[in-house]
Design a protein around this motif. Structure first.
Motif, PDB file in Angstrom:
ATOM      1  N   SER A   1       0.816  -1.221   0.000  1.00  0.00           N
ATOM      2  CA  SER A   1       0.000   0.000   0.000  1.00  0.00           C
ATOM      3  C   SER A   1       0.845   1.265   0.000  1.00  0.00           C
ATOM      4  O   SER A   1       0.486   2.254  -0.653  1.00  0.00           O
ATOM      5  CB  SER A   1      -0.933   0.003   1.214  1.00  0.00           C
ATOM      6  OG  SER A   1      -0.203  -0.010   2.428  1.00  0.00           O
ATOM      7  N   LYS A   2       1.991   1.255   0.693  1.00  0.00           N
ATOM      8  CA  LYS A   2       2.795   2.481   0.712  1.00  0.00           C
ATOM      9  C   LYS A   2       3.354   2.780  -0.669  1.00  0.00           C
ATOM     10  O   LYS A   2       3.477   3.947  -1.061  1.00  0.00           O
ATOM     11  CB  LYS A   2       3.905   2.390   1.755  1.00  0.00           C
ATOM     12  CG  LYS A   2       5.041   1.442   1.453  1.00  0.00           C
ATOM     13  CD  LYS A   2       6.085   1.472   2.575  1.00  0.00           C
ATOM     14  CE  LYS A   2       7.278   0.568   2.259  1.00  0.00           C
ATOM     15  NZ  LYS A   2       8.279   0.578   3.363  1.00  0.00           N
ATOM     16  N   ARG A   3       3.660   1.735  -1.437  1.00  0.00           N
ATOM     17  CA  ARG A   3       4.145   1.953  -2.798  1.00  0.00           C
ATOM     18  C   ARG A   3       3.016   2.417  -3.704  1.00  0.00           C
ATOM     19  O   ARG A   3       3.179   3.342  -4.505  1.00  0.00           O
ATOM     20  CB  ARG A   3       4.786   0.669  -3.336  1.00  0.00           C
ATOM     21  CG  ARG A   3       6.161   0.397  -2.743  1.00  0.00           C
ATOM     22  CD  ARG A   3       6.699  -0.963  -3.151  1.00  0.00           C
ATOM     23  NE  ARG A   3       8.099  -1.122  -2.760  1.00  0.00           N
ATOM     24  CZ  ARG A   3       8.489  -1.437  -1.535  1.00  0.00           C
ATOM     25  NH1 ARG A   3       7.600  -1.613  -0.563  1.00  0.00           N
ATOM     26  NH2 ARG A   3       9.780  -1.567  -1.261  1.00  0.00           N
ATOM     27  N   VAL A   4       1.861   1.780  -3.590  1.00  0.00           N
ATOM     28  CA  VAL A   4       0.737   2.140  -4.444  1.00  0.00           C
ATOM     29  C   VAL A   4       0.280   3.577  -4.169  1.00  0.00           C
ATOM     30  O   VAL A   4      -0.005   4.345  -5.097  1.00  0.00           O
ATOM     31  CB  VAL A   4      -0.426   1.150  -4.254  1.00  0.00           C
ATOM     32  CG1 VAL A   4      -1.688   1.642  -4.969  1.00  0.00           C
ATOM     33  CG2 VAL A   4      -0.035  -0.226  -4.791  1.00  0.00           C
TER      34      VAL A   4
ATOM     35  N   GLU B   1     -10.674   8.433  -6.154  1.00  0.00           N
ATOM     36  CA  GLU B   1     -10.805   8.132  -4.732  1.00  0.00           C
ATOM     37  C   GLU B   1     -10.338   6.696  -4.517  1.00  0.00           C
ATOM     38  O   GLU B   1     -10.954   5.750  -5.004  1.00  0.00           O
ATOM     39  CB  GLU B   1     -12.245   8.302  -4.276  1.00  0.00           C
ATOM     40  CG  GLU B   1     -12.745   9.740  -4.345  1.00  0.00           C
ATOM     41  CD  GLU B   1     -14.151   9.890  -3.816  1.00  0.00           C
ATOM     42  OE1 GLU B   1     -14.676   8.892  -3.259  1.00  0.00           O
ATOM     43  OE2 GLU B   1     -14.726  10.980  -3.952  1.00  0.00           O
ATOM     44  N   GLN B   2      -9.268   6.561  -3.779  1.00  0.00           N
ATOM     45  CA  GLN B   2      -8.594   5.272  -3.664  1.00  0.00           C
ATOM     46  C   GLN B   2      -9.007   4.536  -2.386  1.00  0.00           C
ATOM     47  O   GLN B   2      -8.845   5.043  -1.278  1.00  0.00           O
ATOM     48  CB  GLN B   2      -7.085   5.490  -3.669  1.00  0.00           C
ATOM     49  CG  GLN B   2      -6.268   4.245  -3.938  1.00  0.00           C
ATOM     50  CD  GLN B   2      -4.810   4.617  -4.201  1.00  0.00           C
ATOM     51  OE1 GLN B   2      -4.250   5.440  -3.491  1.00  0.00           O
ATOM     52  NE2 GLN B   2      -4.213   4.019  -5.208  1.00  0.00           N
TER      53      GLN B   2
ATOM     54  N   LEU C   1      -0.889   0.485 -12.491  1.00  0.00           N
ATOM     55  CA  LEU C   1      -1.670   1.589 -11.931  1.00  0.00           C
ATOM     56  C   LEU C   1      -1.855   2.693 -12.968  1.00  0.00           C
ATOM     57  O   LEU C   1      -2.967   3.197 -13.171  1.00  0.00           O
ATOM     58  CB  LEU C   1      -0.985   2.134 -10.678  1.00  0.00           C
ATOM     59  CG  LEU C   1      -1.680   3.292  -9.959  1.00  0.00           C
ATOM     60  CD1 LEU C   1      -3.076   2.899  -9.522  1.00  0.00           C
ATOM     61  CD2 LEU C   1      -0.840   3.737  -8.756  1.00  0.00           C
ATOM     62  N   PHE C   2      -0.772   3.049 -13.652  1.00  0.00           N
ATOM     63  CA  PHE C   2      -0.873   4.064 -14.696  1.00  0.00           C
ATOM     64  C   PHE C   2      -1.814   3.608 -15.800  1.00  0.00           C
ATOM     65  O   PHE C   2      -2.685   4.364 -16.249  1.00  0.00           O
ATOM     66  CB  PHE C   2       0.507   4.363 -15.288  1.00  0.00           C
ATOM     67  CG  PHE C   2       0.428   5.090 -16.598  1.00  0.00           C
ATOM     68  CD1 PHE C   2       0.034   6.417 -16.656  1.00  0.00           C
ATOM     69  CD2 PHE C   2       0.731   4.433 -17.796  1.00  0.00           C
ATOM     70  CE1 PHE C   2      -0.073   7.083 -17.873  1.00  0.00           C
ATOM     71  CE2 PHE C   2       0.642   5.086 -19.008  1.00  0.00           C
ATOM     72  CZ  PHE C   2       0.244   6.425 -19.048  1.00  0.00           C
ATOM     73  N   ALA C   3      -1.649   2.370 -16.244  1.00  0.00           N
ATOM     74  CA  ALA C   3      -2.451   1.875 -17.357  1.00  0.00           C
ATOM     75  C   ALA C   3      -3.940   1.883 -17.017  1.00  0.00           C
ATOM     76  O   ALA C   3      -4.781   2.264 -17.847  1.00  0.00           O
ATOM     77  CB  ALA C   3      -2.008   0.469 -17.739  1.00  0.00           C
ATOM     78  N   SER C   4      -4.291   1.475 -15.793  1.00  0.00           N
ATOM     79  CA  SER C   4      -5.700   1.453 -15.415  1.00  0.00           C
ATOM     80  C   SER C   4      -6.252   2.868 -15.229  1.00  0.00           C
ATOM     81  O   SER C   4      -7.404   3.138 -15.584  1.00  0.00           O
ATOM     82  CB  SER C   4      -5.902   0.614 -14.155  1.00  0.00           C
ATOM     83  OG  SER C   4      -5.076   1.063 -13.104  1.00  0.00           O
TER      84      SER C   4
ATOM     85  N   HIS D   1      -6.351  -5.646 -14.687  1.00  0.00           N
ATOM     86  CA  HIS D   1      -7.689  -5.311 -14.207  1.00  0.00           C
ATOM     87  C   HIS D   1      -7.937  -3.820 -14.373  1.00  0.00           C
ATOM     88  O   HIS D   1      -7.040  -3.005 -14.177  1.00  0.00           O
ATOM     89  CB  HIS D   1      -7.829  -5.716 -12.739  1.00  0.00           C
ATOM     90  CG  HIS D   1      -9.242  -5.807 -12.256  1.00  0.00           C
ATOM     91  ND1 HIS D   1     -10.034  -4.702 -12.039  1.00  0.00           N
ATOM     92  CD2 HIS D   1     -10.016  -6.879 -11.959  1.00  0.00           C
ATOM     93  CE1 HIS D   1     -11.223  -5.082 -11.620  1.00  0.00           C
ATOM     94  NE2 HIS D   1     -11.244  -6.407 -11.563  1.00  0.00           N
ATOM     95  N   TYR D   2      -9.166  -3.477 -14.716  1.00  0.00           N
ATOM     96  CA  TYR D   2      -9.498  -2.076 -14.993  1.00  0.00           C
ATOM     97  C   TYR D   2      -9.600  -1.214 -13.737  1.00  0.00           C
ATOM     98  O   TYR D   2      -9.617   0.009 -13.821  1.00  0.00           O
ATOM     99  CB  TYR D   2     -10.813  -1.995 -15.772  1.00  0.00           C
ATOM    100  CG  TYR D   2     -11.978  -2.710 -15.118  1.00  0.00           C
ATOM    101  CD1 TYR D   2     -12.682  -2.131 -14.060  1.00  0.00           C
ATOM    102  CD2 TYR D   2     -12.363  -3.988 -15.547  1.00  0.00           C
ATOM    103  CE1 TYR D   2     -13.736  -2.791 -13.453  1.00  0.00           C
ATOM    104  CE2 TYR D   2     -13.418  -4.651 -14.949  1.00  0.00           C
ATOM    105  CZ  TYR D   2     -14.100  -4.050 -13.896  1.00  0.00           C
ATOM    106  OH  TYR D   2     -15.136  -4.721 -13.287  1.00  0.00           O
ATOM    107  N   ASP D   3      -9.650  -1.821 -12.541  1.00  0.00           N
ATOM    108  CA  ASP D   3      -9.800  -1.068 -11.296  1.00  0.00           C
ATOM    109  C   ASP D   3      -8.429  -0.639 -10.766  1.00  0.00           C
ATOM    110  O   ASP D   3      -7.646  -1.478 -10.330  1.00  0.00           O
ATOM    111  CB  ASP D   3     -10.514  -1.928 -10.258  1.00  0.00           C
ATOM    112  CG  ASP D   3     -10.705  -1.199  -8.930  1.00  0.00           C
ATOM    113  OD1 ASP D   3     -10.404   0.007  -8.849  1.00  0.00           O
ATOM    114  OD2 ASP D   3     -11.144  -1.859  -7.962  1.00  0.00           O
ATOM    115  N   PRO D   4      -8.098   0.660 -10.771  1.00  0.00           N
ATOM    116  CA  PRO D   4      -6.782   1.107 -10.294  1.00  0.00           C
ATOM    117  C   PRO D   4      -6.518   0.761  -8.831  1.00  0.00           C
ATOM    118  O   PRO D   4      -5.356   0.582  -8.437  1.00  0.00           O
ATOM    119  CB  PRO D   4      -6.830   2.638 -10.489  1.00  0.00           C
ATOM    120  CG  PRO D   4      -7.903   2.881 -11.492  1.00  0.00           C
ATOM    121  CD  PRO D   4      -8.908   1.807 -11.267  1.00  0.00           C
ATOM    122  N   SER D   5      -7.558   0.658  -8.025  1.00  0.00           N
ATOM    123  CA  SER D   5      -7.360   0.356  -6.606  1.00  0.00           C
ATOM    124  C   SER D   5      -6.790  -1.044  -6.388  1.00  0.00           C
ATOM    125  O   SER D   5      -6.096  -1.291  -5.403  1.00  0.00           O
ATOM    126  CB  SER D   5      -8.690   0.475  -5.844  1.00  0.00           C
ATOM    127  OG  SER D   5      -9.159   1.797  -5.847  1.00  0.00           O
TER     128      SER D   5
END
Length: 527
Positions: free
Chosen positions: A311-314, A335-336, A388-391, A454-458
């Protein structure tokens, strides 16, 4: 009595699942899988387990199976609880290699299973890697020495020797354009399947008429191409499927009925959110000397997988990327809410697909009371940022980014590969668009998840086995044996069972007079 089925090159049983899911008004199966032949040991284990379940009365799966899915008992304990059914499954699912196992042994097994029945169906898909567009581009074409090019003749030999009433043969789209020594392979295969006696005159086989399942009257080779997204599968999977009918059966077959397209979000969106795992971080590249010169060696730091480390990296990557979007003039709101678990082989949860969904009854098993094999894999930390960028990019622009987009938003998003920005790898990282059918799930998903983000960035991850299985329309209680890599491989190689079920209905119409047909929709449970 159900019509016998012999399944060659069976994989994990996608075709067999569809055919055995066609149910008559008496709640009995219209087709019976008598023999499934598969060489891969893990796919064979999956076939054996699914065959085991078919030994029970329709809709009466044993409670021990659900205990196995919940990881409360082992598969050995499941089989020990029902030894007779296990033995039947072992006789049905056979690990053998067509082209290597002695032909007499194969013929004896088939003849024993058919027991003189002439109205039976042969199904299967000879290995297709040699014909696939990706496989051909990798090796520069098709080689005469590649034994897989000729494996269709093992299928043809079974047709010539045992003479099914109907056969269904599946292969990749690339078969239509493949050439060997300047000759179109598809034309040769079609000629052989139409008149098997030209290759195997010793069996004096009858001729066959070959039809398209989507066009009826064939005017071009492409008429044999089935686009799965047009027939209720949430996936743009295009495959060549041939329907052969023995010349003495005077029937004009029907075709598949098109249905509305199913989007990806509707089949995987309600599955529990899971985060990706992490396992290492790229640190540097070193140039080392070898006997033939020098080469690059990538160095990594191994990491402990934990929600804190992940989580700290994301969170840090999210801040960086949102700043990059802002600097380029894009006002991206996000909103993450980060999921804490990477998933598991069983998670108790309410029904994970809407009851009104067209495929709800196909997927669902209310006795399951959860989701199986829904666990993410670990990723390189740098790939987490790319995912993360791609989503985020796909969420904003409704398309997945190309390599030039990665460079525009940050040079650290470009992989450390010499050909990373070549045209060949321009779509190396592909987000699955939520409001469209998914792209084709292939066996490559077993190697990495770059094409299946997956399409969800979270969630910041590639697809799970269960998500890939949903895309392929495997029922939710379908368990894949082996490691996660082997499970992905099986899912990617399969024929979508829901498409196979529709093909089974067309085949049934060929074998049964119109006034005697009584077939119902698949019910909540297939077994």
């Amino acid at each position: 009595m159900p019509f016998p089925i012999i399944d060659l090159f069976a994989g994990p049983g996608g075709l067999a699942e569809g055919f055995s899911s066609l149910i008559g008004n008496d709640n009995e199966r219209v087709f019976k899988i008598e023999l499934s032949i598969e060489k891969d040991s893990h796919a064979h284990q999956t076939l054996t387990l699914r065959s085991f379940l078919r030994q029970f009365p329709f809709r009466e799966l044993p409670e021990e199976y659900y205990a196995f899915l919940r990881q409360e008992i082992t598969i050995e304990e499941l089989y020990n609880a029902w030894p007779e059914q296990h033995q039947e499954a072992l006789h049905e699912a056979w690990q053998a290699t067509l082209g290597e196992t002695p032909e007499a042994e194969i013929d004896n097994r088939i003849a024993e299973k058919l027991d003189g029945e002439t109205n039976w169906v042969l199904i299967g898909g000879p290995p297709c890697q040699a014909y696939s567009l990706v496989g051909r581009s990798r090796v520069g074409g098709i080689s005469e020495t590649d034994h897989r090019v000729h494996l269709y003749k093992e299928y043809l030999r079974i047709i010539a020797r045992h003479q099914p009433a109907v056969f269904v043969m599946e292969n990749v789209k690339g078969l239509l354009s493949a050439e060997l020594n300047g000759e179109k392979i598809f034309g040769k295969i079609m000629a052989d399947l139409t008149t098997p006696a030209t290759v195997f005159p010793e069996f004096a086989p009858p001729a066959y008429r070959i039809y398209s399942l989507v066009k009826g009257d064939v005017r071009a080779d492409t008429d044999y191409l089935i686009k799965a997204e047009n027939y209720g599968a949430p996936q743009r999977r295009h495959r060549v499927i041939l329907l052969g009918i023995r010349e003495d059966i005077d029937v004009q077959p029907g075709t598949l009925e098109p249905s509305r397209r199913i989007d990806l979000r509707s089949v995987i969106g309600a599955l529990p959110s899971v985060r990706s795992g992490i396992y290492r971080e790229f640190t540097r590249t070193e140039v080392v000397s070898t006997e033939t010169g020098t080469k690059k060696v990538r160095k990594y730091l191994n990491l402990e997988d934990s929600f804190l480390n992940w989580s700290k990296r994301v969170k840090a990557y999210t801040v960086e990327l949102l700043n990059s979007f802002s600097e380029l003039g894009y006002d991206v709101k996000f909103e993450q809410t980060l999921p804490e678990t990477t998933g598991s082989d069983f998670r108790r949860t309410p029904c994970t697909i809407a009851a009104t969904h067209p495929l709800s009854r196909w997927y669902s098993d209310e006795k399951l009371q959860g989701v199986i094999q829904h666990q993410s894999r670990g990723h390189l930390t740098q790939d987490l940022k790319r995912y993360l960028f791609a989503s985020l990019y796909t969420r904003e622009f409704k398309k997945f980014p190309r390599m030039e987009d990665y460079r525009k938003f940050g040079t650290d998003l470009i992989p450390d590969h010499e050909n990373a920005e070549s045209g060949k790898f321009n779509d190396r990282f592909r987000v699955q668009l939520p409001d469209e059918p998914a792209t084709t799930v292939t066996s490559h998903i077993s190697k990495d998840g770059h094409y299946f983000i997956h399409y969800d960035p979270s969630q910041c991850r590639s697809l799970t086995v269960r998500e890939a299985a949903r895309i392929q329309t495997f029922p939710d209680n379908y368990w894949f044996c082996g490691s996660r890599t082997q499970q992905f491989h099986q899912v990617g190689n399969a024929v979508p069972p829901y498409l196979a079920w529709q093909i089974a209905a067309v085949v049934h119409e060929i074998l049964v007079p119109a006034n005697a047909r009584e077939v119902r929709e698949p019910l909540l449970f297939r077994y």
